[in-house]
Design a protein around this motif. Structure first.
Motif, PDB file in Angstrom:
ATOM      1  N   ARG A  57       0.776  -1.245   0.124  1.00  0.00           N
ATOM      2  CA  ARG A  57       0.072   0.230  -0.021  1.00  0.00           C
ATOM      3  C   ARG A  57       0.529   1.434  -0.027  1.00  0.00           C
ATOM      4  N   PHE A  58       2.036   1.115   0.802  1.00  0.00           N
ATOM      5  CA  PHE A  58       3.057   2.209   0.810  1.00  0.00           C
ATOM      6  C   PHE A  58       4.101   1.946   0.215  1.00  0.00           C
ATOM      7  N   THR A  59       4.728   3.034  -0.373  1.00  0.00           N
ATOM      8  CA  THR A  59       5.926   3.104  -0.875  1.00  0.00           C
ATOM      9  C   THR A  59       7.290   2.796   0.085  1.00  0.00           C
ATOM     10  N   TYR A  60       6.882   3.402   1.407  1.00  0.00           N
ATOM     11  CA  TYR A  60       8.054   3.392   2.460  1.00  0.00           C
ATOM     12  C   TYR A  60       7.086   2.824   3.715  1.00  0.00           C
ATOM     13  N   SER A  61       8.108   2.239   4.501  1.00  0.00           N
ATOM     14  CA  SER A  61       7.234   1.706   6.018  1.00  0.00           C
ATOM     15  C   SER A  61       8.291   1.761   7.044  1.00  0.00           C
ATOM     16  N   LEU A  62       7.884   2.282   7.885  1.00  0.00           N
ATOM     17  CA  LEU A  62       8.753   2.403   9.242  1.00  0.00           C
ATOM     18  C   LEU A  62       7.755   1.530  10.242  1.00  0.00           C
ATOM     19  N   ARG A 118      21.607   1.396  12.244  1.00  0.00           N
ATOM     20  CA  ARG A 118      20.388   1.884  11.713  1.00  0.00           C
ATOM     21  C   ARG A 118      19.814   2.869  13.142  1.00  0.00           C
ATOM     22  N   ARG A 119      19.847   2.276  14.127  1.00  0.00           N
ATOM     23  CA  ARG A 119      19.053   3.189  15.474  1.00  0.00           C
ATOM     24  C   ARG A 119      19.878   4.414  15.285  1.00  0.00           C
ATOM     25  N   ASP A 120      21.660   4.392  15.193  1.00  0.00           N
ATOM     26  CA  ASP A 120      22.678   5.583  15.233  1.00  0.00           C
ATOM     27  C   ASP A 120      21.971   6.482  14.132  1.00  0.00           C
ATOM     28  N   GLN A 121      21.595   6.124  13.058  1.00  0.00           N
ATOM     29  CA  GLN A 121      21.246   6.904  11.756  1.00  0.00           C
ATOM     30  C   GLN A 121      19.910   7.592  12.088  1.00  0.00           C
ATOM     31  N   SER A 128      17.644   2.092  23.702  1.00  0.00           N
ATOM     32  CA  SER A 128      18.733   1.319  24.026  1.00  0.00           C
ATOM     33  C   SER A 128      18.708  -0.067  23.839  1.00  0.00           C
ATOM     34  N   ALA A 129      17.505  -0.602  23.069  1.00  0.00           N
ATOM     35  CA  ALA A 129      17.442  -2.107  22.700  1.00  0.00           C
ATOM     36  C   ALA A 129      16.427  -2.276  21.670  1.00  0.00           C
ATOM     37  N   GLY A 130      16.259  -3.275  21.024  1.00  0.00           N
ATOM     38  CA  GLY A 130      15.147  -3.562  20.317  1.00  0.00           C
ATOM     39  C   GLY A 130      15.088  -2.959  18.757  1.00  0.00           C
ATOM     40  N   VAL A 141       5.700   5.390  16.614  1.00  0.00           N
ATOM     41  CA  VAL A 141       6.406   4.115  16.887  1.00  0.00           C
ATOM     42  C   VAL A 141       7.223   3.939  15.358  1.00  0.00           C
ATOM     43  N   VAL A 142       8.425   3.964  15.672  1.00  0.00           N
ATOM     44  CA  VAL A 142       9.132   4.028  14.291  1.00  0.00           C
ATOM     45  C   VAL A 142      10.064   2.530  14.315  1.00  0.00           C
ATOM     46  N   GLY A 143       9.578   1.604  13.415  1.00  0.00           N
ATOM     47  CA  GLY A 143      10.307   0.544  13.310  1.00  0.00           C
ATOM     48  C   GLY A 143      11.552   0.647  12.434  1.00  0.00           C
ATOM     49  N   TYR A 144      12.632   0.864  12.861  1.00  0.00           N
ATOM     50  CA  TYR A 144      13.517   0.994  11.984  1.00  0.00           C
ATOM     51  C   TYR A 144      14.309  -0.116  11.215  1.00  0.00           C
ATOM     52  N   SER A 145      14.064  -1.475  11.757  1.00  0.00           N
ATOM     53  CA  SER A 145      14.576  -2.472  10.937  1.00  0.00           C
ATOM     54  C   SER A 145      13.523  -2.913   9.961  1.00  0.00           C
ATOM     55  N   THR A 146      12.478  -2.361   9.768  1.00  0.00           N
ATOM     56  CA  THR A 146      11.706  -2.861   8.742  1.00  0.00           C
ATOM     57  C   THR A 146      12.233  -2.455   7.130  1.00  0.00           C
ATOM     58  N   PRO A 147      12.758  -1.252   6.882  1.00  0.00           N
ATOM     59  CA  PRO A 147      13.161  -1.318   5.366  1.00  0.00           C
ATOM     60  C   PRO A 147      14.309  -2.200   5.093  1.00  0.00           C
ATOM     61  N   THR A 148      14.537  -2.325   3.751  1.00  0.00           N
ATOM     62  CA  THR A 148      15.897  -2.743   3.299  1.00  0.00           C
ATOM     63  C   THR A 148      16.818  -1.810   3.497  1.00  0.00           C
ATOM     64  N   GLN A 149      18.171  -2.268   3.569  1.00  0.00           N
ATOM     65  CA  GLN A 149      19.232  -1.300   3.620  1.00  0.00           C
ATOM     66  C   GLN A 149      19.328  -0.380   2.493  1.00  0.00           C
ATOM     67  N   SER A 150      18.928  -0.610   1.491  1.00  0.00           N
ATOM     68  CA  SER A 150      18.910   0.420   0.267  1.00  0.00           C
ATOM     69  C   SER A 150      17.946   1.405   0.256  1.00  0.00           C
ATOM     70  N   GLN A 151      16.535   1.096   1.095  1.00  0.00           N
ATOM     71  CA  GLN A 151      15.671   1.781   1.228  1.00  0.00           C
ATOM     72  C   GLN A 151      15.680   2.969   2.394  1.00  0.00           C
ATOM     73  N   TYR A 152      16.403   2.516   3.225  1.00  0.00           N
ATOM     74  CA  TYR A 152      16.522   2.991   4.564  1.00  0.00           C
ATOM     75  C   TYR A 152      16.836   4.621   4.542  1.00  0.00           C
ATOM     76  N   PRO A 153      18.137   5.222   3.963  1.00  0.00           N
ATOM     77  CA  PRO A 153      18.205   6.371   3.771  1.00  0.00           C
ATOM     78  C   PRO A 153      16.961   7.283   3.527  1.00  0.00           C
TER      79      PRO A 153
END
Length: 463
Positions: free
Chosen positions: A103-108, A367-370, A388-390, A436-448
């Protein structure tokens, strides 16, 4: 050497009566393509195979294939057989042309690991080894506890990595942590204490099983377990290692309070250790179950460490709950593939599971640091918590702004979840705005690019 034409496979065909065989076959194939029963790219049986199945002459089938190919319904290529033509899309009515399109191009959205990081080669290697060595009974109905090979592997891993006090007889395999919660809910009944902010899907599972959920407060130190004694509940669902969604670990004092409440009242704590392997800026926090194994039912899963597509979770149960849960589950393991259980057992015992977790822990920390650095640079007036985790973080928003952010996200084709999604319905909606931001969800190339879109959304909605 066999050619494709010597291979046969089934095609369900019922020829209408009252017309000739050739006309009936043409009509049946066109109708199947037109209705979507035969989708573009579907390979049809060789004319000889279909003729034998229908009891008609081979030439009749061949002539029908040729006529449909000439009309653009089928494509026939030497050596490749006959397939339904892609042009037949134009004939298919009432079907979604791209049903799997996101449904969406980007997802967090929180709750999912990076699907592109699944260790395919290592998993295939473990599957090959496990199936080669599998006993014959692995391919029959099996113990409702789950395969003993996996329970043995989990016993070693959980005691070593999570501080769980366990033996194989107290492990019951489930299809997910949600499945485990449903089974425990049926065994426990009554009312259950839950965090005022918690995973709404799990809370709904409890309600669906007939339990009344009683909210208790949460803050930066996790669940306010001192409130348990003032409830009439005899069970509680907690996330002690990393409170979902706010992110705080349960402090030692509050852990002790929870255990004392359970011990003195004969209550049960359900511990959802959903992402305990991922910690970054703090010492490892062991499972609450390790303190009180007869008061805590421990739940784990591979949905965050590997993939939610692998439907395997586990429960480590107090002795008194083993038989009630097994009775609820049924006499046979009908929920989780035995072959997947054997594969996971090998994956753990071979060290591949630990290697994958260490790799992904480093990836998600970056990714968390970014995320933190990008927000600090572009939207410095918002606050990030639970980092700090997750696999997720909470971005706190000014009061009354959550819906504006979600609306702006939808406009920018970004899938986000508001903090209010996880609020218990009996808790006042005043304040507590956030996403609530799920920073693990995007692929590495999509993340930035996804982070850029997030910042654009926040800048637009909060200006």
């Amino acid at each position: 050497m066999n050619s494709w034409a010597n291979l046969g496979f089934d095609l369900h065909v019922e020829l209408p009566h009252g017309i000739g065989v050739r006309a009936a076959l043409l009509q049946t194939l066109r109708d199947a393509i037109d209705s979507g029963l035969l989708k573009p790219g579907t390979r049809l049986p060789p004319s000889r195979t279909l003729a034998l199945d229908l009891g008609v002459a081979r030439n009749t089938v061949a002539d029908c294939y040729a006529e449909l190919a000439a009309a653009g319904w089928l494509v026939t290529r030497q050596g490749s057989g006959t397939v339904v033509a892609s042009l037949a899309d134009a004939h298919i009515r009432g079907t979604d042309p791209s049903p799997t399109r996101p449904r969406f191009t980007y997802s967090l959205l929180p709750g999912s690991p990076d699907a592109s990081a699944f260790p395919r080669a290592a998993w295939i290697s473990s599957a090959r080894r496990a199936l080669t060595a599998a006993p014959n009974d692995a391919f029959a109905a099996t113990d409702p506890r789950g395969r003993v090979e996996l329970r043995n592997a989990l016993t070693t891993y959980l005691s070593r990595a999570r501080g769980v006090r366990v033996d194989p007889s107290r492990i019951v395999i489930s299809a997910s942590s949600g499945h485990g919660i449903s089974l425990l809910a049926r065994a426990l009944g009554g009312a259950i204490a839950v965090d005022s902010f918690c995973l709404h899907l799990h809370r709904q599972l409890l309600v669906d099983e007939g339990l009344r959920t009683v909210p208790i407060s949460v803050d930066e130190s996790g669940t306010c377990t001192e409130e348990l004694g003032s409830t009439s509940t005899r069970s509680a669902l907690l996330t002690p290692t990393h409170q979902f969604p706010l992110g705080g670990p349960l402090t030692p004092a509050r852990r002790a309070t929870a255990v004392e409440w359970a011990s003195s009242t004969g209550s049960v704590i359900i511990e959802d250790d959903y992402d305990g392997e991922f910690r970054y800026d703090r010492k490892p926090v062991g499972a609450l179950q390790g303190i009180a194994p007869q008061q805590v039912a421990y739940l784990g899963t591979v949905s965050k460490t590997l993939s939610p597509a692998i439907r395997i979770g586990w429960m480590v149960l107090p002795d008194r709950l083993i038989e009630p849960v097994l009775a609820t589950k049924g006499p046979y393991e009908r929920w989780v593939s035995s072959t997947d259980q054997l594969t996971l057992a090998d994956f753990i015992e071979s060290g591949r599971f630990d290697s994958h977790i260490r790799k992904m822990r480093a990836t998600y920390r970056r990714r968390r640091d970014q995320l933190v650095a990008t927000i600090a640079q572009k939207v410095p007036h918002v606050r990030i918590e639970g980092i700090s985790a997750g696999l997720h973080a909470v971005i706190r928003l000014p009061s009354g702004s959550e819906q504006a952010v979600l609306t702006a996200a939808q406009t920018c084709d970004l899938s986000l979840e508001g903090l209010s999604t996880f609020r218990h319905p009996d808790v006042s909606p005043v304040g507590g705005d956030g996403i609530v931001v799920g920073y693990s969800t995007p692929t590495q190339s999509q993340y930035p690019r996804t982070l850029d879109v997030l910042c654009e959304v926040l800048q637009t909605a909060l200006r």
